[in-house]
Design a protein around this motif. Structure first.
Motif, PDB file in Angstrom:
ATOM      1  N   GLY A  49     -12.456 -15.137   1.279  1.00 10.92           N
ATOM      2  CA  GLY A  49     -11.979 -14.577   0.142  1.00 10.92           C
ATOM      3  C   GLY A  49     -10.551 -14.440  -0.027  1.00 10.92           C
ATOM      4  N   TYR A  50      -9.739 -15.022   0.872  1.00  5.18           N
ATOM      5  CA  TYR A  50      -8.112 -14.738   0.761  1.00  5.18           C
ATOM      6  C   TYR A  50      -7.533 -15.938   1.025  1.00  5.18           C
ATOM      7  N   LEU A  51      -7.510 -16.865   1.969  1.00  3.67           N
ATOM      8  CA  LEU A  51      -6.891 -17.943   2.329  1.00  3.67           C
ATOM      9  C   LEU A  51      -7.688 -19.128   2.523  1.00  3.67           C
ATOM     10  N   ALA A  52      -7.258 -20.244   1.944  1.00  7.69           N
ATOM     11  CA  ALA A  52      -8.002 -21.366   1.976  1.00  7.69           C
ATOM     12  C   ALA A  52      -7.687 -22.047   3.286  1.00  7.69           C
ATOM     13  N   SER A  53      -6.601 -21.708   3.783  1.00  5.30           N
ATOM     14  CA  SER A  53      -6.386 -22.660   5.148  1.00  5.30           C
ATOM     15  C   SER A  53      -7.220 -21.792   6.372  1.00  5.30           C
ATOM     16  N   VAL A  54      -7.624 -20.602   6.148  1.00  6.00           N
ATOM     17  CA  VAL A  54      -8.333 -19.866   7.272  1.00  6.00           C
ATOM     18  C   VAL A  54      -9.639 -20.376   6.904  1.00  6.00           C
ATOM     19  N   THR A 111       1.861 -18.498  -0.980  1.00  5.02           N
ATOM     20  CA  THR A 111       1.164 -18.788  -2.557  1.00  5.02           C
ATOM     21  C   THR A 111      -0.077 -19.254  -2.326  1.00  5.02           C
ATOM     22  N   ALA A 112      -0.892 -19.614  -3.743  1.00  2.90           N
ATOM     23  CA  ALA A 112      -2.333 -20.122  -3.670  1.00  2.90           C
ATOM     24  C   ALA A 112      -1.842 -21.583  -3.456  1.00  2.90           C
ATOM     25  N   LEU A 113      -0.892 -22.184  -3.876  1.00  2.00           N
ATOM     26  CA  LEU A 113      -0.911 -23.606  -3.857  1.00  2.00           C
ATOM     27  C   LEU A 113      -0.321 -24.102  -2.061  1.00  2.00           C
ATOM     28  N   SER A 114       0.710 -23.155  -1.714  1.00  2.00           N
ATOM     29  CA  SER A 114       1.061 -23.593  -0.238  1.00  2.00           C
ATOM     30  C   SER A 114       0.110 -23.161   0.420  1.00  2.00           C
ATOM     31  N   ASP A 115      -0.903 -22.437   0.355  1.00  2.00           N
ATOM     32  CA  ASP A 115      -2.056 -22.077   1.342  1.00  2.00           C
ATOM     33  C   ASP A 115      -2.973 -23.117   1.192  1.00  2.00           C
ATOM     34  N   GLN A 116      -3.112 -23.738   0.064  1.00  2.00           N
ATOM     35  CA  GLN A 116      -3.957 -24.875  -0.162  1.00  2.00           C
ATOM     36  C   GLN A 116      -3.635 -26.127   0.429  1.00  2.00           C
ATOM     37  N   GLN A 117      -2.581 -26.371   0.452  1.00  2.00           N
ATOM     38  CA  GLN A 117      -1.605 -27.692   0.912  1.00  2.00           C
ATOM     39  C   GLN A 117      -1.868 -27.534   2.468  1.00  2.00           C
TER      40      GLN A 117
END
Lengths: 277, 215
Positions: free
Chosen positions: A78-83, A229-235
């Motif tokens: 629920g928090y980080l796409a990278s994780v 940020t949501a975008l940097s996490d997604q990248q």
């Protein structure tokens, strides 16, 4: 208490430990089933091999448990796409080969009494089918609308995790070949199989890397964690997906190549040494 | 006799309903509608626009900030929140800032983002400034008493802030999760609830900058 980790529904992230009973029971059930299978096989004829199996299986199980339990599961749900993506690497790419390496061939002898199951398994683990199934499942299971739909509830999150695990087991099967009686993939084909998967660029990766806006509502609308940020996490997630997969494939190729070279050397050197004696 | 009275009543009701339709039609047509059409927006178009009204609060420099004067003729996004807010406030602010960061200079100049603190006890001017600078230094922070802020919130059609004590001895502040959008005609026509995503802001904000609300 939550059984399986899903998105926290807007609650701010906290480092307070949380139990996920479902994840524990899942890992425990696999461990018990494995111990029962080993016991069923009777006393070891090759104690060293048996220990090696146990170590591989335990390592696979520990990686699986790490991915399914707090904090990785909670952060990834629920928090980080990278994780979320790091968990994918653990569940689909790192744990399955270790679990398969930990299974003695004799475990599969029982399957011979179930021809239908055997046929399904044999068809699913054909290299081309396995490659196709893995990449389709992983692409679909990372598609933003699917992730947003499934991560919002425990059952959905469970389905997503299990789909990664099953897809990973199917993908690694032709490389590990846990049933020696079945036709084996030659080392050259194994290298090609792994190499192709390493360089394959899935559309979802391109989407995550180049999207102007965050793709996953789950992570975009999650309480922020400092420094991201949501975008940097997604990248970062896209990078983990691509580079992590490539790294795992390169390591696997190196192991396959090493084994191949060793076997070739033994095959060439064996009779020569015998003749010298 | 009774039958004819009943049928006459039915006719009267039907004529009344028709009259209502004919009368309310032109009234509805008088409502101000977006030039782009209500479906063009991803925010919620308000059935009754809210006229911008006069109030003065302190900005983060401690100077009086007159809302009407300082935001006149600009698209103004107003949000009630607090800097210790763990979820809604930083998400709204971060999403608006991320989208506006990519705007050309001229377009960005047409916007004002006004954050009104609902927690004056902890939100000092310095604290608000520091918090807003994490998102965008051009965001404006305002501060007033709880009563003043709640009065403004009520006039903007959002619920008042409420302090909620938590077990740790700390407190949270319950507040509206919507961003109110005043357009260049100095009327609020849209609200953006929590869940509005960056793609939604990127879709709506440039349209709002050019919107002329037709009579």
């Amino acid at each position: 208490m939550q059984l399986w980790c899903s998105a926290a529904g807007g609650a701010a992230w906290t480092w307070t430990w949380q139990p996920y009973l479902g994840a524990w029971l899942f890992v425990l059930a696999i461990a018990v089933a494995y111990a029962w299978q080993l016991r069923r096989l009777g006393p070891p004829t090759d104690a060293a091999a048996r220990n090696r199996w146990k170590i591989f299986f335990a390592a696979g199980l520990v990686l699986l448990w790490l991915a399914l339990d707090w904090p990785l599961a909670a952060l990834g749900a629920g928090y980080l796409a990278s994780v979320h993506m790091a968990r994918y690497l653990l569940i689909a790419l790192l744990a399955p080969p270790l679990l398969l390496l930990g299974l003695p061939a004799a475990v599969f002898e029982g399957l011979e009494r179930r021809p239908r199951l055997m046929a399904v398994l044999r068809n699913l683990t054909q290299p081309l089918v396995a490659f196709f199934v893995f990449n389709v499942v992983i692409s679909v299971a990372h598609w933003p609308s699917v992730v947003d739909l499934l991560m919002s509830n425990q059952l959905g999150a469970f389905v997503l995790d299990i789909s990664w695990l099953l897809a990973g087991l199917i993908f690694w099967w032709p490389v590990i070949c846990p049933v020696p009686k079945w036709p084996r993939f030659t080392p050259l084909w194994k290298l090609a199989y792994l190499g192709l998967n390493g360089i394959l660029i899935r559309p979802v990766f391109l989407y995550l890397l180049f999207a102007r806006f965050p793709a996953y509502a789950t992570y975009e609308l999650a309480p922020p964690i400092a420094g991201t940020t949501a975008l940097s996490d997604q990248q970062l997630a896209a990078g983990i997906m691509k580079l992590g997969t490539a790294l795992v494939m390169v390591v696997a190729m190196a192991i396959v190549f090493h084994e191949w070279a060793k076997r070739s050397r033994d095959a060439v050197g064996g009779p020569t040494r015998a003749a010298q004696r | 006799m009774r039958q004819s009275r009943l049928s006459r009543n039915r006719w009267q009701r039907a004529i009344g309903a028709l009259a209502l339709v004919f009368v309310s039609g032109p009234i509805a047509a008088c409502e101000r509608r977006p030039q782009n059409g209500p479906d063009e927006y991803r925010g919620r178009v308000l059935p009754e626009p809210i006229e911008k009204f006069d109030f003065t609060l302190d900005d983060t420099e401690g100077q009086p900030f007159n809302f009407i004067e300082e935001t006149e003729g600009r698209v103004t996004l107003v949000f009630f929140g607090y800097t210790n807010c763990p979820d809604v406030c930083p998400i709204h602010m971060a999403n608006i800032a991320a989208v506006m960061r990519d705007f050309p200079f001229d377009l960005k100049q047409q916007f004002r983002v006004v954050f009104i603190s609902t927690d004056p006890e902890r939100d000092t001017p310095e604290r608000i400034r520091e918090w807003l600078d994490n998102f965008d230094p051009s965001f404006l922070g305002l501060r007033g008493s709880v009563e003043e802020v709640n009065d403004i919130a009520a006039r903007m059609g959002v619920p008042p802030a409420q302090r909620v004590e938590v077990e740790t001895g700390d407190y949270l502040v319950g507040h509206s999760a919507s961003v109110i959008a005043f357009t260049r005609d100095d009327m609020a026509h849209l609200m953006y609830p929590f869940g509005t995503r960056q793609a939604d802001w990127a879709h709506d904000l440039p349209r709002l900058a050019t919107e002329t609300w037709d009579e």
